[in-house]
Design a protein around this motif. Structure first.
Motif, short mmCIF file in Angstrom:
data_model
loop_
_atom_site.label_atom_id
_atom_site.label_comp_id
_atom_site.label_asym_id
_atom_site.label_seq_id
_atom_site.Cartn_x
_atom_site.Cartn_y
_atom_site.Cartn_z
N PRO A 95 7.20 50.52 47.86
CA PRO A 95 5.98 49.97 47.24
C PRO A 95 6.30 48.97 46.12
CG PRO A 95 6.32 52.27 46.60
CD PRO A 95 7.32 51.97 47.67
N TYR A 96 7.40 49.18 45.46
CA TYR A 96 7.77 48.27 44.36
C TYR A 96 8.34 46.95 44.90
CZ TYR A 96 7.03 52.37 41.49
OH TYR A 96 6.45 53.46 40.88
N CYS A 97 9.14 47.05 45.97
CA CYS A 97 9.67 45.82 46.57
C CYS A 97 8.53 44.98 47.15
CB CYS A 97 10.69 46.16 47.64
SG CYS A 97 12.21 46.90 46.98
N TRP A 98 7.52 45.64 47.71
CA TRP A 98 6.39 44.87 48.25
C TRP A 98 5.63 44.14 47.14
CZ3 TRP A 98 5.33 42.62 52.52
CH2 TRP A 98 5.86 43.09 53.70
N ARG A 99 5.54 44.78 45.97
CA ARG A 99 4.91 44.06 44.84
C ARG A 99 5.67 42.76 44.55
NH1 ARG A 99 3.63 49.09 40.54
NH2 ARG A 99 2.92 50.53 42.15
N SER A 100 6.99 42.85 44.52
CA SER A 100 7.78 41.67 44.18
C SER A 100 7.75 40.64 45.31
CB SER A 100 9.23 42.07 43.88
OG SER A 100 9.27 42.90 42.74
N ARG A 101 7.79 41.12 46.55
CA ARG A 101 7.78 40.19 47.69
C ARG A 101 6.46 39.41 47.71
NH1 ARG A 101 10.96 37.16 50.23
NH2 ARG A 101 12.50 38.84 50.19
N MET A 102 5.34 40.09 47.48
CA MET A 102 4.04 39.42 47.44
C MET A 102 3.95 38.50 46.21
SD MET A 102 2.40 40.44 50.22
CE MET A 102 0.62 40.18 50.01
N ALA A 103 4.52 38.93 45.10
CA ALA A 103 4.50 38.10 43.89
C ALA A 103 5.26 36.79 44.12
CB ALA A 103 5.10 38.87 42.71
N LEU A 104 6.42 36.89 44.76
CA LEU A 104 7.19 35.68 45.08
C LEU A 104 6.37 34.75 45.97
CD1 LEU A 104 10.63 37.39 45.68
CD2 LEU A 104 10.32 35.42 44.16
N ALA A 105 5.72 35.31 46.99
CA ALA A 105 4.93 34.48 47.90
C ALA A 105 3.77 33.81 47.15
CB ALA A 105 4.40 35.34 49.06
N MET A 153 1.45 49.36 51.11
CA MET A 153 2.39 48.95 52.17
C MET A 153 3.45 50.02 52.41
SD MET A 153 1.67 46.26 53.84
CE MET A 153 3.21 45.72 54.62
N TRP A 154 3.63 50.89 51.45
CA TRP A 154 4.57 52.00 51.63
C TRP A 154 4.12 52.89 52.79
CZ3 TRP A 154 4.54 56.89 48.18
CH2 TRP A 154 5.65 57.68 48.47
N PRO A 155 2.93 53.51 52.73
CA PRO A 155 2.52 54.32 53.88
C PRO A 155 2.40 53.50 55.17
CG PRO A 155 0.69 53.99 52.35
CD PRO A 155 1.94 53.54 51.66
N ARG A 156 1.90 52.30 55.08
CA ARG A 156 1.74 51.50 56.30
C ARG A 156 3.07 51.29 57.02
NH1 ARG A 156 -1.80 47.71 58.72
NH2 ARG A 156 -0.69 45.99 59.70
N SER A 157 4.14 51.18 56.23
CA SER A 157 5.45 50.88 56.80
C SER A 157 6.14 52.11 57.40
CB SER A 157 6.37 50.29 55.72
OG SER A 157 5.78 49.13 55.16
N VAL A 158 5.72 53.28 56.99
CA VAL A 158 6.50 54.47 57.41
C VAL A 158 5.69 55.52 58.17
CG1 VAL A 158 8.06 54.19 55.43
CG2 VAL A 158 6.15 55.81 55.26
#
Lengths: 229, 229
Positions: free
Chosen positions: A19-29, A189-194
Motif C-alpha cells: 500500500p505504501y509503494c502504491w502511494r509513491s507510484r501514484m505520486a510519481l505519476a 491497491m493492497w487488497p486488490r493486488s493479493v
C-alpha cells in the motif's frame, strides 16, 4: 542515474502489492515522473543497505535517496515544484487522511486479507511473513481471516468518512486527485493486488471513486496484476 | 448591522454546547472577527425562519446570512481573504477531517454523553430532545449511556488517527491551527460543555492538543462554562 523506485513484490515481480509503494507510484505519476521499478522482497535486506533502511518504498532520484512514502511525497513536491502539486497546502496540514489510512484502514484490511499473501511469496519471504504476522496477531493467519465475508459490512462501515466526502465530489482532493487520494487508493491497491475478496460494492461512492483512480495515468493501476476484486 | 452568530444553548445562555457552533465560533476568532452571540434553543424554529433553516450555527454578516458550519468557514475565507486562512488549500481538499468528525467522532460521543443534555434544557427543549434522540437510538437515553466508563477505552482508541498526527506536530494544521483543528476541537467542546465524563487522559497527545486549543484567542473556549472534563 535513472530514477528508481524500490517496490515490494513476491515471486511475480509485476504483482506489486505494498500500500505504501502504491502511494509513491501514484505520486510519481501525478508529478509526471518516470521511475524504473526495482522489485524488492521482504527478505532482501541487503538490497536496501545503501539506503540505511529496511522497508520500501525507497526512491533513488539521481544522487538523492528518499525512504518512506510520506517523505517521498514531500520530497517530490519540493524537488519538482513546477509539476502538479501532491499537496494543496503545507504537507503537515494534510497528514490526517494518510494517517487515518494507516491507523484505521490498513489494520482493518489486514484482518481480511493477510492469509492471501503467503501463496504469492517465495519460500524465504513466506516463512518470514507468516512468522512475523502470526506473532503480531497471536494466531494462525487462516484463523485471522476465517469467516471474513461476514465481516465485510463492518469493513464497509469503516469507509463511511471517505464515502461521505465522495458523495459530494469526484476526489478527496476536490475536482482533481491529490495525495489524500493516493494515500487512500494506494491502501486499497493492497487488497486488490493479493485477494479475491470483493471489498467494495457497486453503487458505493467509494467504489465509483476507486474506478476513477484506476483509470488515472492511462490506467496505470488498472493494468496492474489483480484478482479483479 | 452587527455580525451575529446564532448558537445553541439550554437554560443558561452562556453554556453553548453545539459542536458545530463551536467550529464556527473558533473560526470567527481565527479570522479575528467579533460576532454577537444570539442564544438559540432547539424549539426556537421561528427565530431561524429568516434564514430558511432549522439548525444552528447561522451567521448573519451585514446583509449576508450563511447557514451550516462548513459553509460559514468557506464564506469567512472568501469574504475576509486578508485575515488568517481557515483552509490552507482549496476547502474541498480539506473535507476529510471534518467529515471524519461528523461520521465517527460525533456518533461515538453521543453514545457517551447524550443523557447529560436534557437536564441543561428548558422543559419544551428537553421534551423535544428526549423524544427525538430516543427515537434515533431506539432506547431510553439513560440506557444509551449506561456503563459508559467501561466504554472509554474504545472511545479513546477511535481517536488514534488524531493522536498519531498530534504526536508529531502541535496542531492538525501543522505549526498553527486551521479548520481541521477547529472541526475536531469544536466536536470535543460538545462533551466538555455538557458532561463530567473524563474523556481524555492526561499524557494523551490529544489531551495536550486540546489544552493548546483551549488556550487560543485568550482562552476563548477555556473560559466557557464546562464540567471541567
Amino acid at each position: 542515474m535513472a530514477r528508481q523506485l524500490y517496490e515490494l513484490c513476491g515471486t511475480d515481480p509485476a504483482r506489486r502489492f505494498s500500500p505504501y509503494c502504491w502511494r509513491s507510484r501514484m505520486a510519481l505519476a501525478h508529478k509526471g515522473l518516470e521511475a524504473e521499478v526495482v522489485p524488492w522482497r521482504f527478505t532482501d535486506t541487503a538490497a536496501l543497505a545503501f539506503a540505511h533502511y529496511d522497508k520500501v518504498p525507497v526512491l533513488v532520484d539521481g544522487d538523492r535517496t528518499v525512504t518512506d512514502s510520506w517523505a517521498i511525497a514531500v520530497y517530490l513536491d519540493e524537488a519538482y515544484p513546477e509539476a502538479p502539486k501532491l499537496f494543496q497546502g503545507p504537507p503537515e496540514s494534510q497528514r490526517f487522511n494518510p494517517t487515518w489510512c494507516d491507523a484505521v484502514l490498513l489494520p482493518a484490511l489486514a484482518k481480511l486479507i493477510v492469509s492471501d499473501i503467503p501463496p504469492l511469496l517465495g519460500a524465504a519471504d513466506a516463512a518470514y511473513f507468516i512468522e512475523s504476522r502470526e506473532k503480531r496477531f497471536g494466531m494462525k493467519l487462516a484463523e485471522v481471516t476465517a469467516g471474513r465475508e461476514a465481516k465485510l459490512p463492518e469493513f464497509r462501515a469503516l469507509l463511511h468518512p471517505l464515502r461521505m466526502v465522495l458523495r459530494g465530489q469526484a476526489f478527496l482532493g476536490g475536482v482533481a486527485p491529490d495525495y489524500g487520494d493516493f494515500a487512500a487508493f494506494g491502501t486499497l491497491m493492497w487488497p486488490r493486488s493479493v485477494s479475491p475478496l470483493p471489498l467494495l460494492e457497486a453503487g458505493d461512492p467509494v467504489h465509483a471513486w476507486r474506478e476513477r483512480m484506476l483509470d488515472l495515468f492511462g490506467g496505470l493501476a488498472r493494468s496492474a496484476p489483480s484478482f479483479g476484486a
